[in-house]
Design a protein around this motif. Structure first.
Motif, PDB file in Angstrom:
ATOM      1  N   ASP A   1      -7.419   6.424  -1.134  1.00 35.75           N
ATOM      2  CA  ASP A   1      -8.269   7.470  -1.704  1.00 35.75           C
ATOM      3  C   ASP A   1      -9.635   6.908  -2.102  1.00 35.75           C
ATOM      4  O   ASP A   1     -10.613   7.640  -2.191  1.00 35.75           O
TER       5      ASP A   1
ATOM      6  N   ARG B   1       2.366  11.413  -3.580  1.00 39.47           N
ATOM      7  CA  ARG B   1       1.194  10.680  -3.094  1.00 39.47           C
ATOM      8  C   ARG B   1       1.126   9.305  -3.787  1.00 39.47           C
ATOM      9  O   ARG B   1       0.323   9.064  -4.688  1.00 39.47           O
TER      10      ARG B   1
ATOM     11  N   ASP C   1      -2.004   2.737  -0.241  1.00 38.43           N
ATOM     12  CA  ASP C   1      -2.452   1.784   0.792  1.00 38.43           C
ATOM     13  C   ASP C   1      -2.532   0.387   0.189  1.00 38.43           C
ATOM     14  O   ASP C   1      -3.592  -0.232   0.111  1.00 38.43           O
TER      15      ASP C   1
ATOM     16  N   HIS D   1      -6.379   3.854   4.551  1.00 46.04           N
ATOM     17  CA  HIS D   1      -5.735   5.124   4.195  1.00 46.04           C
ATOM     18  C   HIS D   1      -5.786   5.336   2.687  1.00 46.04           C
ATOM     19  O   HIS D   1      -4.941   6.030   2.119  1.00 46.04           O
TER      20      HIS D   1
ATOM     21  N   ASN E   1      -6.047  14.916  -3.942  1.00 44.68           N
ATOM     22  CA  ASN E   1      -6.290  15.687  -2.719  1.00 44.68           C
ATOM     23  C   ASN E   1      -7.072  14.874  -1.684  1.00 44.68           C
ATOM     24  O   ASN E   1      -7.808  15.433  -0.874  1.00 44.68           O
ATOM     25  N   TYR E   2      -6.870  13.550  -1.698  1.00 43.05           N
ATOM     26  CA  TYR E   2      -7.661  12.700  -0.794  1.00 43.05           C
ATOM     27  C   TYR E   2      -7.296  12.931   0.667  1.00 43.05           C
ATOM     28  O   TYR E   2      -8.147  12.768   1.551  1.00 43.05           O
ATOM     29  N   VAL E   3      -6.084  13.307   0.938  1.00 39.05           N
ATOM     30  CA  VAL E   3      -5.678  13.538   2.330  1.00 39.05           C
ATOM     31  C   VAL E   3      -6.469  14.716   2.907  1.00 39.05           C
ATOM     32  O   VAL E   3      -7.026  14.651   4.015  1.00 39.05           O
ATOM     33  N   GLU E   4      -6.561  15.792   2.136  1.00 35.09           N
ATOM     34  CA  GLU E   4      -7.287  16.978   2.592  1.00 35.09           C
ATOM     35  C   GLU E   4      -8.800  16.692   2.681  1.00 35.09           C
ATOM     36  O   GLU E   4      -9.466  17.127   3.633  1.00 35.09           O
TER      37      GLU E   4
END
Lengths: 671, 69
Positions: free
Chosen positions: A98, A255, A53, A96, A78-81
């Motif tokens: 982390d 990522r 981002d 968006h 694993n920031y999306v999860e």
């Protein structure tokens, strides 16, 4: 990847100007911009290497009501999860990145958030709700984080040079830290080589409140009892290892909002990670390799083989002895540690190639040797343990001959030496049986120290005494892995040779083998499968043998090394050498006996740095690096940049024009 | 237990043979593995090529250690 810094100042308003100068000292870690937050008690600083981002991830960053702030160096892969879980629990995200996940994860789970992170980080959270400052570091210590006291204030930073910006911080080398380096090749956290300066240990966090700091551990390496490993089936282990390594590599490649490259060393680890990227993504892969002009150290043939097989866009740099000598002062400046080898110097030149090629992220193979048992020291330990069961057995003594077929000056060619070296201190009950030869030979360097630089400690005994009680039930290989993960991995491989050499050129390294899930899986494997017979990293080889050339799978492990004494003497000495090793400079530093230094330098000059023993090579590099460390950092002979990278985003709550409820739009941006 | 141990060794020993060292040295390599896998210390009389230097010799030696397959 970035730089973080800050001040906790309970008695007076924190000095924003000081933190701004600290940010300047960390410019190389984040040249894309910087940020400052300040309130009545805390100032947080940040220099940014924009990767995720890139438009909105300005730091320091806060939660919805401005009561939790973070400054963060690293990646939470694993920031999306985690963001999805946090949204389900009612958290609102404005970016968006982390970084914002960390803020909300702290709100939701408190210190329990660190166990949920899969990544590499050094961060500070300022929780205004509880008046607590929290400093946290990832499991293996990929990212650095130091802190020190100056009166009632606590200062923290990614690098010591940023702490030393404050004239109130006293500067001196620490004899106990030196003793550790001259035993293990590295300090053991929380110790550093700088008196009064601590580092947050890997897998830990420090809570600062009301003028005190308390250290907490959320993770440390652990293993099942020998014979009770839950993963006994070799075929299943091979399959699961492949799945986890592929997934860890994919996460680290995909990522990112900027292009990611990969290192190719010529060995199996980087070959696996590069192959996983090539096999499981459609992206064009750019690879980078380090070569040496000296054939003894060069692995160009294997690198080229791998690059050709994968069809990558490949670049390499050929390093000469002179290159190492010329860059060595910069290497020590960034490493901020005594070095016993020059090996970090070529890594610094390699990351420069990466940066000059337009990349700022690379995937590398570090961590595999520790997690999956690749080092010769593990094989040596097996041989020593095998031999120790019957020291008089001629058959058992022959096991030494199975070691080191690659080595030009192999112990196999000098059986008497090998048997003397490996046969010493053969106590089967010694928890550190694996590491005694290395520690003992390194400790001979302490004879160079002046009385004032010596510590009345036994670093080796202290470390062994601190091993987990459960380690008594572990396989000897697991104990050796713990020792390696506690000393050399965080203190040298990931620091002096890793983060510091990458960040010196503003490049982020990503390490799939240090993924949380890969490491957890590997710890459950039986030791006999990790090194099958004497075949190191056997499971990894089996897991990826279809993707790799036989030449890479079957080649004996070649430890990464670079020319040492020859770099400084073979082609004439660099200008800086006489200066930092002059009798006056040696006396000023007060670390080494001037007579011993003089004698060693004479010997190196006579031989052009060639034909020097292993121990003398270590002695020389130790002297040069400590003298440079003293000159540049302790004596203040080198000044860090004072201005942080522009643009500088400032949120100063002590400024009456600053809104009460901040948002990312309320930063004052200075260019 | 013997069946499990034999199964374990049978699956894993594939990588132990085929090196270019002499047969007695191969026997040492096999002995290192075997002592790890079975958590035993082999008696001196077994540490040679005749007992551990080939897959066939290993199979016979395992019969002696664990009982016939």
């Amino acid at each position: 990847m970035c730089g973080v810094c800050g001040v906790y100042s309970p008695a007076e308003r924190p000095d924003g100007g000081l933190v701004t100068r600290m940010m300047g000292a960390l410019s190389h870690r984040g040249p894309d911009g910087s940020g400052l937050f300040r309130d009545e008690r805390v100032a947080l600083g940040h220099t940014r290497l924009a990767i995720i981002d890139t438009a909105h991830g300005v730091q320091p960053m806060c939660n919805e009501d401005g009561r939790v702030w973070v400054t963060f160096n690293g990646e939470i892969f694993n920031y999306v999860e985690l963001a999805a879980q946090l949204r389900d629990r009612g958290h609102t995200f404005r970016t968006h990145s982390d970084t914002e996940v960390i803020v909300h994860a702290w709100e939701e789970w408190g210190p329990g958030c660190f166990e949920r992170f899969n990544g590499q980080w050094a961060l500070a959270i300022w929780d205004r709700r509880t008046d607590r400052l929290v400093l946290s570091r990832d499991r293996f210590g990929v990212r650095p984080l130091y802190y020190t006291r100056a009166g009632r204030r606590l200062l923290f930073a990614s690098e010591v040079k940023a702490l030393y910006v404050d004239p109130a911080v006293s500067r001196a080398l620490d004899p106990v830290g030196l003793d550790q380096v001259l035993t293990f090749w590295s300090v053991v956290a929380p110790r550093t080589v700088f008196a009064g300066v601590s580092q947050v240990p890997p897998g830990s966090y420090v809570v600062v409140e009301q003028g005190t700091e308390t250290l907490h551990s959320y993770w440390e390496p652990t293993f099942p009892a020998a014979g009770a490993e839950p993963q006994q089936d070799l075929a299943t282990n091979v399959e699961e290892l492949r799945e986890q390594v592929v997934e860890a590599t994919r996460l680290r490649f995909l990522r990112s909002d900027v292009p990611v490259g990969a290192y190719l060393s010529g060995g199996i680890d980087s070959a696996v990670t590069a192959s996983a990227i090539a096999a499981y993504t459609d992206a064009e892969l750019h690879t980078f390799s380090l070569r040496f002009a000296d054939d003894e150290f060069d692995e160009g043939g294997f690198q080229g083989l791998m690059a050709k097989r994968l069809g990558t866009v490949h670049r390499d740099i050929v390093v000469t002895e002179r290159d190492i000598a010329d860059v060595f002062p910069d290497v020590v400046w960034h490493a901020e540690n005594p070095l016993l080898r020059t090996a970090p110097a070529p890594m610094f030149l390699l990351s420069r190639l990466v940066r000059d090629s337009g990349f700022k992220v690379v995937v590398t193979g570090e961590g595999s040797d520790e997690v999956l048992a690749g080092y010769d020291i593990f094989r040596e330990a097996k041989v020593r343990a095998f031999w120790a069961r019957d020291p008089e057995s001629p058959s058992r003594a022959r096991a030494v001959e199975l070691l080191y077929p690659w080595m030009r000056r192999s112990p196999n060619q000098a059986p008497a030496f090998a048997k003397s070296f490996f046969g010493r201190n053969l106590d089967p009950g010694d928890p550190a049986l694996s590491h005694r030869p290395r520690w003992d030979s390194t400790a001979t360097l302490k004879s160079m120290l002046t009385p004032g630089a010596r510590a009345e400690v036994s670093s080796a005994d202290d470390l062994v005494a601190g091993m987990p009680a459960a380690s008594a039930s572990w396989d000897p290989l697991a104990r050796a892995q713990w020792l390696e993960m506690t000393t050399l991995l965080p203190g040298y491989i990931l620091a002096s040779q890793g983060d510091r050499m990458l960040m010196g050129n503003s490049v982020e390294g990503r390490f799939p083998f240090l993924d949380r899930n890969v490491a957890a899986l590997a710890s459950r494997f039986p030791a006999r499968q990790k090194i099958l017979g004497l075949d190191e990293k056997h499971l990894l080889k089996r897991a990826f043998e279809d993707l790799l050339p036989r030449e890479i799978v079957d080649r004996p492990k070649q430890p990464y090394r670079a020319p040492d004494a020859a770099s400084f003497f073979a082609g004439g000495s660099p200008d800086w050498l006489d200066d930092v090793t002059s009798p006056g400079a040696v006396v000023d530093a007060g670390v080494f006996s001037p007579v011993i230094v003089d004698r060693l330098l004479d010997k190196c000059r006579r031989n052009g740095g060639r034909g020097i023993s292993n121990t003398d090579n270590m002695r020389l590099v130790a002297i040069l690096s400590v003298q440079l460390l003293h000159r540049q950092l302790v004596a203040g002979g080198r000044t860090a940049l004072a201005e942080p990278p522009a643009p500088v985003a400032v949120f100063d709550s002590l400024d009456p024009t600053t809104p009460d409820v901040p948002s990312i739009d309320h930063y004052e941006v200075r260019t | 237990m013997s069946h499990d141990l034999r199964h374990r060794v049978g699956d894993e020993n594939i990588a132990l043979f085929g090196g270019d060292e002499d047969a007695d040295l191969t026997a040492v390599r096999v002995a290192i593995y075997l002592e790890d896998a079975l958590a035993i210390t082999l008696p001196p009389r077994l540490l040679d090529a005749a007992h551990l230097g080939t897959p066939e010799a290993l199979a016979t030696t395992l019969d002696g250690l664990l009982g016939p397959a």
